[in-house]
Design an enzyme around this catalytic site. Structure first.
Site, PDB file in Angstrom:
ATOM      1  CB  SER A  56      38.647 -35.918 -48.836  1.00  0.00           C
ATOM      2  OG  SER A  56      37.962 -35.230 -49.865  1.00  0.00           O
ATOM      3  CG  ASP A  94      37.997 -39.747 -55.026  1.00  0.00           C
ATOM      4  OD1 ASP A  94      38.772 -39.887 -55.991  1.00  0.00           O
ATOM      5  OD2 ASP A  94      38.284 -39.084 -54.009  1.00  0.00           O
ATOM      6  CD  GLU A 192      46.943 -36.974 -51.524  1.00  0.00           C
ATOM      7  OE1 GLU A 192      46.685 -36.638 -50.353  1.00  0.00           O
ATOM      8  OE2 GLU A 192      46.152 -37.613 -52.246  1.00  0.00           O
TER       9      GLU A 192
END
Length: 276
Positions: A56, A94, A192
């Protein structure tokens, strides 16, 4: 009743097996994203269980429209920065777009994140061909977190950031994928933007802990992008599952502490933060 975390120096380091024990004990897991040492230190002091260095950063740090521009070098750099601010929280990093297109590429990227980035676990999005990469890493003693539902690295194919699993066929497919990633060796699972009822079913189906973001109150833990949790305008539409924890708290330290308290007590997320 939830009590405040122990002073930072007294907290034991959170490990991957401890997360599984927390699921078994029905102790909710509080997680946030971080990209630098200062925010990481504040989160650690607040009692966060795990910190995710999310791709992100491509949106909230680099200002992009999505996460696909993030490189492994970006992830290693920010993971190493975050590691400097942590004493107790588990550090997850990530795996960026296409870094796990093959098991061999996944091993190279994961090795860099653990050895250079100082992470303790890596996160991969999706199932399908990704199962081979999860198994390949797990067999080589690399802890893996899977990620199902809305997978941001697939946003170009999905046509945007949309809730997943709303029809019966899609919901059954996600439940099956959850079983598959667990069988492949994943030890943690992010869910998510799923209907709350579906996330609850997944959480009850798998033996590994689930961490929800826009997936309702029944996951084993919760995560938010830290900038969203502080009400910072990153130039993107604010999702309905976000809550501004800085409002009314007066400081970032207090906001992170409030987030931990609300996740642990079950106050966050409430019904208004979920999807039907």
């Amino acid at each position: 009743m939830y009590t405040s975390p122990a002073p930072q120096s007294a907290r034991s380091a959170v490990t991957v097996p401890m997360l599984l024990q927390m699921k078994r004990n029905r102790e909710r897991i509080a997680t946030l994203t971080a990209y630098d040492a200062s925010f990481a230190r504040a989160m650690d002091h607040a009692g966060i269980d795990a910190v995710l260095v999310g791709d992100s950063l491509g949106m909230v740090i680099k200002g992009g429209a999505n996460t696909v521009s993030v490189s492994i070098d970006d992830m290693v750099y920010h993971s190493r920065c975050v590691a400097q601010g942590l004493q107790s929280a588990l550090l997850i990093a990530d795996m960026p777009f296409q870094s796990y297109a093959t098991p061999e590429r996944a091993l190279d990227a994961a090795t860099a994140l653990l050895s250079e980035g100082m992470a303790s676990m890596v996160k991969l999005e999706g199932a399908g061909f990704v199962l081979d990469a999860i198994a390949f890493l797990s067999e080589r003693d690399i802890p893996v977190c899977a990620h199902l539902g809305l997978t941001p690295q697939s946003v170009l194919k999905l046509g945007g950031f949309k809730v997943q699993g709303r029809d019966e066929q899609a919901a059954l497919a996600i439940i099956e994928q959850a079983k598959q990633v667990e069988q492949a060796g994943a030890q943690l699972l992010v869910l998510e933007c799923l209907p709350s009822s579906l996330a609850k079913s997944v959480t009850e189906t798998v033996g590994i802990p689930t961490i929800g973001i826009g997936a309702g109150p029944d996951c084993d833990g919760q995560i938010l992008v830290s900038y969203d949790a502080l009400g910072i305008n990153s130039g993107h539409r604010r999702p309905r599952f976000v809550k501004d924890f800085l409002a009314g708290n007066g400081s970032i330290d207090a906001a992170f502490a409030q987030y931990v308290r609300d996740v642990k007590s079950g106050e966050f997320p409430s019904l208004e933060h979920g999807y039907a």
